[in-house]
Each structure stands twice: as structure tokens, then as C-alpha cells.
Design a protein around this motif. Structure first.
Motif, PDB file in Angstrom:
ATOM      1  N   GLN A 170       1.299  13.824 -14.289  1.00 58.06           N
ATOM      2  CA  GLN A 170       0.390  14.019 -15.409  1.00 58.06           C
ATOM      3  C   GLN A 170      -0.522  15.164 -15.239  1.00 58.06           C
ATOM      4  N   GLY A 171      -0.381  15.919 -13.966  1.00 56.67           N
ATOM      5  CA  GLY A 171      -1.015  17.295 -13.661  1.00 56.67           C
ATOM      6  C   GLY A 171      -2.700  16.873 -13.251  1.00 56.67           C
ATOM      7  N   LEU A 172      -2.902  15.661 -12.663  1.00 55.05           N
ATOM      8  CA  LEU A 172      -4.240  15.364 -12.282  1.00 55.05           C
ATOM      9  C   LEU A 172      -4.437  16.076 -10.793  1.00 55.05           C
ATOM     10  N   PRO A 173      -5.344  16.592 -10.456  1.00 59.28           N
ATOM     11  CA  PRO A 173      -5.625  16.907  -8.949  1.00 59.28           C
ATOM     12  C   PRO A 173      -5.916  16.001  -8.174  1.00 59.28           C
ATOM     13  N   ILE A 174      -5.261  16.130  -6.859  1.00 60.18           N
ATOM     14  CA  ILE A 174      -5.539  15.253  -5.732  1.00 60.18           C
ATOM     15  C   ILE A 174      -6.752  15.787  -4.921  1.00 60.18           C
ATOM     16  N   LYS A 175      -7.910  15.844  -5.549  1.00 60.38           N
ATOM     17  CA  LYS A 175      -9.005  16.259  -5.028  1.00 60.38           C
ATOM     18  C   LYS A 175     -10.304  15.797  -5.519  1.00 60.38           C
ATOM     19  N   PHE A 176     -11.508  15.705  -4.823  1.00 65.56           N
ATOM     20  CA  PHE A 176     -12.610  15.035  -5.073  1.00 65.56           C
ATOM     21  C   PHE A 176     -13.641  16.041  -4.835  1.00 65.56           C
ATOM     22  N   GLU A 177     -14.907  15.813  -5.469  1.00 67.37           N
ATOM     23  CA  GLU A 177     -16.148  16.636  -5.170  1.00 67.37           C
ATOM     24  C   GLU A 177     -16.736  16.046  -3.998  1.00 67.37           C
ATOM     25  N   ARG A 178     -17.261  16.900  -3.293  1.00 62.48           N
ATOM     26  CA  ARG A 178     -17.886  16.725  -1.778  1.00 62.48           C
ATOM     27  C   ARG A 178     -19.062  15.492  -1.934  1.00 62.48           C
ATOM     28  N   ARG A 179     -19.566  15.405  -2.860  1.00 65.00           N
ATOM     29  CA  ARG A 179     -20.800  14.701  -3.311  1.00 65.00           C
ATOM     30  C   ARG A 179     -20.057  13.063  -3.357  1.00 65.00           C
ATOM     31  N   VAL A 224      -6.170   6.793 -13.171  1.00 66.25           N
ATOM     32  CA  VAL A 224      -5.405   6.838 -12.196  1.00 66.25           C
ATOM     33  C   VAL A 224      -5.894   7.877 -11.026  1.00 66.25           C
ATOM     34  N   GLN A 225      -6.259   9.005 -11.231  1.00 66.13           N
ATOM     35  CA  GLN A 225      -6.711   9.917 -10.053  1.00 66.13           C
ATOM     36  C   GLN A 225      -7.457   9.336  -9.329  1.00 66.13           C
ATOM     37  N   LEU A 226      -8.741   8.610  -9.755  1.00 72.47           N
ATOM     38  CA  LEU A 226      -9.772   8.054  -9.079  1.00 72.47           C
ATOM     39  C   LEU A 226      -9.122   7.026  -8.197  1.00 72.47           C
ATOM     40  N   PHE A 272       0.966  -1.397  -0.046  1.00 77.41           N
ATOM     41  CA  PHE A 272       0.021   0.003   0.120  1.00 77.41           C
ATOM     42  C   PHE A 272       1.012   1.221   0.170  1.00 77.41           C
ATOM     43  N   ALA A 273       1.887   1.462   0.748  1.00 78.86           N
ATOM     44  CA  ALA A 273       2.741   2.454   1.090  1.00 78.86           C
ATOM     45  C   ALA A 273       3.345   2.903  -0.345  1.00 78.86           C
ATOM     46  N   LEU A 274       3.968   1.892  -0.792  1.00 77.23           N
ATOM     47  CA  LEU A 274       5.013   2.163  -2.186  1.00 77.23           C
ATOM     48  C   LEU A 274       3.998   2.466  -3.156  1.00 77.23           C
ATOM     49  N   MET A 275       2.863   1.392  -3.213  1.00 75.34           N
ATOM     50  CA  MET A 275       1.868   1.811  -4.319  1.00 75.34           C
ATOM     51  C   MET A 275       1.273   3.322  -4.370  1.00 75.34           C
ATOM     52  N   TYR A 276       0.957   3.764  -3.284  1.00 75.86           N
ATOM     53  CA  TYR A 276       0.426   5.104  -2.894  1.00 75.86           C
ATOM     54  C   TYR A 276       1.490   6.196  -3.288  1.00 75.86           C
ATOM     55  N   ALA A 277       2.603   5.813  -3.049  1.00 75.20           N
ATOM     56  CA  ALA A 277       3.638   6.890  -3.197  1.00 75.20           C
ATOM     57  C   ALA A 277       3.748   7.025  -4.971  1.00 75.20           C
ATOM     58  N   VAL A 278       3.673   5.863  -5.459  1.00 76.10           N
ATOM     59  CA  VAL A 278       3.928   5.827  -7.096  1.00 76.10           C
ATOM     60  C   VAL A 278       2.700   6.415  -7.719  1.00 76.10           C
ATOM     61  N   LEU A 279       1.449   6.176  -7.283  1.00 73.25           N
ATOM     62  CA  LEU A 279       0.316   6.908  -7.570  1.00 73.25           C
ATOM     63  C   LEU A 279       0.351   8.370  -7.601  1.00 73.25           C
ATOM     64  N   LEU A 280       0.871   8.805  -6.426  1.00 70.26           N
ATOM     65  CA  LEU A 280       0.805  10.262  -6.110  1.00 70.26           C
ATOM     66  C   LEU A 280       1.693  10.937  -7.064  1.00 70.26           C
ATOM     67  N   SER A 281       2.916   9.991  -7.448  1.00 65.60           N
ATOM     68  CA  SER A 281       3.916  10.669  -8.374  1.00 65.60           C
ATOM     69  C   SER A 281       3.275  10.819  -9.678  1.00 65.60           C
ATOM     70  N   MET A 282       2.590   9.603  -9.940  1.00 65.40           N
ATOM     71  CA  MET A 282       1.989   9.639 -11.369  1.00 65.40           C
ATOM     72  C   MET A 282       0.921  10.942 -11.698  1.00 65.40           C
ATOM     73  N   CYS A 283       0.100  10.997 -10.599  1.00 65.91           N
ATOM     74  CA  CYS A 283      -0.866  12.103 -10.635  1.00 65.91           C
ATOM     75  C   CYS A 283      -0.056  13.460 -10.856  1.00 65.91           C
ATOM     76  N   ARG A 284       0.826  13.785 -10.128  1.00 68.19           N
ATOM     77  CA  ARG A 284       1.652  14.997 -10.178  1.00 68.19           C
ATOM     78  C   ARG A 284       2.282  15.273 -11.515  1.00 68.19           C
TER      79      ARG A 284
END
Length: 314
Positions: free
Chosen positions: A68-77, A192-194, A54-66
Motif C-alpha cells: 500500500q506504500g505506507l511508510p514504516i516510520k513514526f514521528e518522534r513525539r 494498518v500502518q499504526l 506475532f511473527a507471522l502477523m508482523y510479516a503479513v502486516l509489513l507486506s501489506m504496508c509495502r
């Protein structure tokens, strides 16, 4: 290992001339997962594997989002649905899968998880994303008959293997539910963002399951091979694997992408024979063939039902 990957990619190229490289690499890495876990478990427990992955995969995913310019935020709903997605798909599912693979054989795990397309179809009908089809239901029944045959073969080898098989099948059900849940949000988020946004939800299950085993694991005594296998599970088949799969779906379509997944059980059998010396029983081969037939029938009638619905909607 690199030589094996090259050979397998050449085989893919022969069988599927219009080869999609990201999908081919993803399928090979996912097939290797089942064998990688059996090797890794000789030094690391399933709970420790779960949290480290989990820890390693999450770090890689965060890097991929950054990147690709994908925001790390979601709609409240979407907050509850995204947390639920992570809790189910990366939390409870992963626990059932890792614990199941600790007991079941690599071959059994791959064959049982091959029913995921059938289960996804049933879930889609239950949540009114697709129309009911008697043909698809017949395919599901056939596929499940193949699973029963595989589980019965595992029971002959060791009674507790049934427990492992059932845990993996339970995980497949949860994965199918996750696919249906994810489908409702893919129109608003990049895949990837989701996946990245959903990851923290997994901690609700993974922390109580894996924290103490993670702390008590003597990581400095673990060999290089085990570290490479952890990296494979987290980065190659985890973050990059999902990214490759979604990239392939966008390129060739979901139906064609599913054809690649048919290669996972046979490749797992090959890896298990080569690296673990595990033969496959005749009943497992028959079960695998039955599962494939069931999946093919189910997918055919699901596609027909979708096409009919699209025509009626025009």
C-alpha cells in the motif's frame, strides 16, 4: 470449513441486505478464533501460539504496508505512545486472552469480550474523549450483569473457569484502553500502518512469556490442521481481519460496523457446537442477551452525547 463460510455469508446477506463483505469475513473469522484456539491448544501451548502468531502477523502486516506504500516510520513525539499501544494491545492483552481461553470455554470468551464497546465508552469518558452519560453508564451496568451471569455459569462447570473468565475480562479492559489510545493517533497514521508500527512494542511482553515455550515446541510433530489454525489466527483474523474491519468502518461508519460485531458470540456458539460439540447453557444465553441489551443502551446514549456535543460546538 469453506462450505460453512459460504453458508454464513449467505445468512449475513439475508439479515443485512447491504452486506459489507470485508466486515462480514472479519466477523466470521473473529468468531472462529475462540474455537480455533481450543483445537490448537491440543498440540501447541498458549505462549508458543502467542509468539508464533506475532511473527507471522508482523510479516503479513509489513507486506501489506509495502504493497500500500505506507511508510514504516513514526514521528518522534509518538514513539512512547506507539510502543505502549503495542505492549498493551498485542502484548499484555494477547497473553491474558490466550491464557484465559486455555481455561474458559469458547462461548464464555466470546460473550465476555462482547462487552468491549461498553468498556471503550467508559475509557473514552475517563480520558475526556467523550462526555459522561448516565444512560451509557446504565448500559454498562446492565452489560456487566450479563458477564457476571456468564462467569457464574462457568464456575458451576469448573472452579478454575472463573480464573479464565476474569483473565479474558481483564483483556477486554486492556483492549478498550488500546482503542482509546489508538484513537488519538489515527488522524496521523493509516490504521494498518499504526498497527504495524505498534507491533514491536508487544515483544516487551511476548518474548519473556513465549520464547522458551516456542523453542521447546516440536514444530515438526504438529499436524496440518494446527498449522492452518495458526495461519488463520495470524493472517486471516489477525492482519487481514483488522484491515477488513477498518475498511468496513471507512465504508459504512463505526456505528454500522459495530452491528456486525453483535454476530460474533452467536457465531462462536455455532462453531463451538459444530466443531467441539459444546452446548450453551440457558444462563449463558440469558447472559448473552443481557450483554447485548447493555451494549445497545450504552451505544445509543454515547451517540446521543456525541451528537449533542457536535451541535453545541457549532
Amino acid at each position: 470449513m469453506l462450505v460453512a463460510w459460504f453458508i454464513l455469508l449467505r445468512v449475513f446477506k439475508r439479515v443485512m441486505p447491504a452486506l459489507n463483505l470485508p466486515l462480514a469475513i472479519t466477523v466470521i473469522s473473529w468468531a472462529f478464533n475462540f474455537v480455533a484456539l481450543k483445537i490448537l491448544y491440543t498440540e501447541v501451548s498458549p505462549p508458543a501460539v502467542a509468539l508464533m502468531r506475532f511473527a507471522l502477523m508482523y510479516a503479513v502486516l509489513l507486506s501489506m504496508c509495502r504493497i500500500q506504500g505506507l511508510p514504516i516510520k513514526f514521528e518522534r513525539r509518538d514513539a512512547f505512545s506507539i510502543i505502549l499501544l503495542g505492549f498493551v494491545s498485542m502484548g499484555i492483552y494477547m497473553i491474558l486472552f490466550l491464557e484465559g481461553m486455555h481455561i474458559a470455554s469458547a462461548n464464555e470468551g466470546a460473550i465476555i469480550l462482547a462487552t468491549s464497546p461498553i468498556l471503550t465508552g467508559l475509557m473514552a469518558v475517563a480520558f475526556k474523549q467523550e462526555r459522561f452519560s448516565w444512560g451509557a453508564l446504565a448500559g454498562a451496568v446492565i452489560g456487566f450483569a450479563g458477564v457476571v451471569l456468564v462467569v457464574m455459569e462457568g464456575a458451576k462447570a469448573a472452579q478454575n473457569r472463573v480464573t479464565g473468565d476474569l483473565m479474558i475480562f481483564g483483556g477486554a479492559i486492556l483492549w478498550a484502553y488500546s482503542a482509546v489510545l489508538m484513537k488519538t493517533m489515527l488522524g496521523r497514521y493509516h490504521p494498518v500502518q499504526l498497527l504495524t508500527l505498534a507491533m514491536p512494542g508487544a515483544l516487551i511482553a511476548l518474548l519473556p512469556y513465549g520464547l522458551l515455550p516456542l523453542i521447546h515446541t516440536h514444530w515438526n510433530h504438529i499436524g496440518v490442521v494446527s498449522w492452518l489454525l495458526i495461519f488463520h489466527l495470524a493472517a486471516i483474523s489477525g492482519a487481514f481481519g483488522f484491515a477488513g474491519f477498518y475498511a468496513g468502518v471507512r465504508k459504512v461508519g463505526a456505528g454500522a460496523a459495530m452491528l456486525y460485531q453483535y454476530f460474533i458470540p452467536p457465531l462462536t456458539v455455532l462453531f463451538a457446537w459444530w466443531l467441539l460439540g459444546s452446548p450453551i447453557a440457558v444462563n449463558q444465553l440469558i447472559g448473552l442477551a443481557i450483554v447485548f441489551v447493555g451494549v445497545a443502551i450504552s451505544m445509543h446514549f454515547r451517540a446521543s452525547a456525541r451528537a449533542k456535543a457536535e451541535i453545541e460546538a457549532v
